[in-house]
Design a protein around this motif. Structure first.
Motif, mmCIF file in Angstrom:
data_model
loop_
_atom_site.group_PDB
_atom_site.id
_atom_site.type_symbol
_atom_site.label_atom_id
_atom_site.label_comp_id
_atom_site.label_asym_id
_atom_site.label_seq_id
_atom_site.Cartn_x
_atom_site.Cartn_y
_atom_site.Cartn_z
ATOM 1 N N LEU A 1 0.829 -1.209 0.000
ATOM 2 C CA LEU A 1 0.000 0.000 0.000
ATOM 3 C C LEU A 1 0.864 1.261 0.000
ATOM 4 N N LEU A 2 1.968 1.240 0.725
ATOM 5 C CA LEU A 2 2.888 2.382 0.717
ATOM 6 C C LEU A 2 3.505 2.574 -0.667
ATOM 7 N N ALA A 3 3.819 1.461 -1.338
ATOM 8 C CA ALA A 3 4.407 1.541 -2.675
ATOM 9 C C ALA A 3 3.420 2.171 -3.652
ATOM 10 N N GLY B 1 2.185 0.852 -10.198
ATOM 11 C CA GLY B 1 0.740 0.868 -10.369
ATOM 12 C C GLY B 1 -0.019 0.180 -9.246
ATOM 13 N N ALA B 2 -1.349 0.258 -9.317
ATOM 14 C CA ALA B 2 -2.206 -0.301 -8.271
ATOM 15 C C ALA B 2 -2.073 -1.814 -8.165
ATOM 16 N N ARG C 1 9.959 3.630 -12.415
ATOM 17 C CA ARG C 1 9.605 2.784 -13.541
ATOM 18 C C ARG C 1 10.627 2.923 -14.672
ATOM 19 N N PRO C 2 10.866 1.855 -15.443
ATOM 20 C CA PRO C 2 10.202 0.546 -15.424
ATOM 21 C C PRO C 2 10.848 -0.460 -14.469
ATOM 22 N N VAL C 3 11.931 -0.058 -13.780
ATOM 23 C CA VAL C 3 12.617 -0.994 -12.887
ATOM 24 C C VAL C 3 11.679 -1.494 -11.794
#
Length: 257
Positions: free
Chosen positions: A163-165, A172-173, A226-228
């Motif tokens: 959730l923190l990420a 993305g979600a 992103r994209p890593v």
């Protein structure tokens, strides 16, 4: 002379009094667990307030409330099945990990905390994951309760990190799914009771758990985007899916036999 004798007698009596650590060791395992656990409340509130930069905001109180609820559930589980005379350092470390997770939950709710501070605290929670198991084996305090307690703290940590990420915007979600496998598995047991069967111990399961939480942790690192971050999340998701597939296959075959 009499005064000196009184002083020496008082000193001798004081030396025979048990210290705080010795007093705690003389308690029952449940009382020991509670004694150590209660320390976590001011710890959660103090660290949470420092992390979010405010004195006891609502999110910190929610974090402390979650810590109290988790502590109460753990006490009930300990009373039901714990076989050792003391909780040892192993379960104490897991309690501290629960405290760190509760502080991270406070940061999530308040959307506060410097990214590097959140990353550091989450890293500490992950690093201690390997310490409690090692201590349990070293102290001779290995137990089903300790393993379950550690696993549940890992599961909550994974969900909070996911959730923190997502909240950080670095991924993305879909990353939330990486924090849900344990809870999806538990929910599925209500429909398919055979999923609640006993599983063999596998070191690979622990490795995958570390990969799962490690990937979520790296996504939180401010220098990674992103994209890593997407690649790390999908890689960890593939490892988790493989691990769950092995367990599902084992349980299915055990059901048929």
């Amino acid at each position: 002379m009499a005064f000196q004798n009184k002083l020496s007698g008082a000193a001798h009596a004081a030396s025979r009094r048990p210290g705080l650590a010795a007093s705690i060791r003389n308690l029952s395992p449940t009382a020991q667990f509670l004694a150590v656990g209660v320390v976590g409340f001011p710890g959660v509130m103090a660290m949470g307030s420092v992390l979010v930069g405010d004195i006891l905001p609502a999110g910190v109180l929610v974090g402390a409330g979650f810590y109290g609820l988790a502590l109460a559930v753990a006490v009930l589980a300990l009373r039901a099945s714990y076989p050792h005379p003391g909780i040892g350092l192993c379960n104490t470390v897991t309690l501290f990990r629960l405290m760190f997770v509760s502080v991270l939950l406070a940061a999530l709710i308040t959307s506060g905390g410097h990214p590097w501070a959140v990353f550091t605290l989450a890293s500490l929670a992950l690093l201690l994951d390997g310490v409690d198991g090692w201590l349990a084996r070293r102290e001779g305090y290995v137990s089903a309760f300790g393993a379950r307690f550690d696993m549940e703290v890992d599961s909550v940590l994974a969900l909070v990190l996911a959730l923190l990420a997502y909240q950080s915007g670095s991924v993305g979600a879909y990353v939330i799914l990486l924090g849900l496998p344990r809870y999806i598995f538990l929910a599925a047991q209500g429909v398919l009771p055979w999923l609640g069967g006993d599983l063999p111990r596998r070191f690979s399961r622990k490795v995958v758990c570390v990969l799962q939480i490690g990937a979520l942790l790296l996504v939180l690192m401010p220098v990674i985007g992103r994209p890593v971050s997407d690649l790390m999340v999908w890689g960890a998701a593939a490892a988790v899916a493989w691990s769950f597939w092995r367990d599902l296959r084992w349980l299915w075959l055990a059901r048929r036999s």
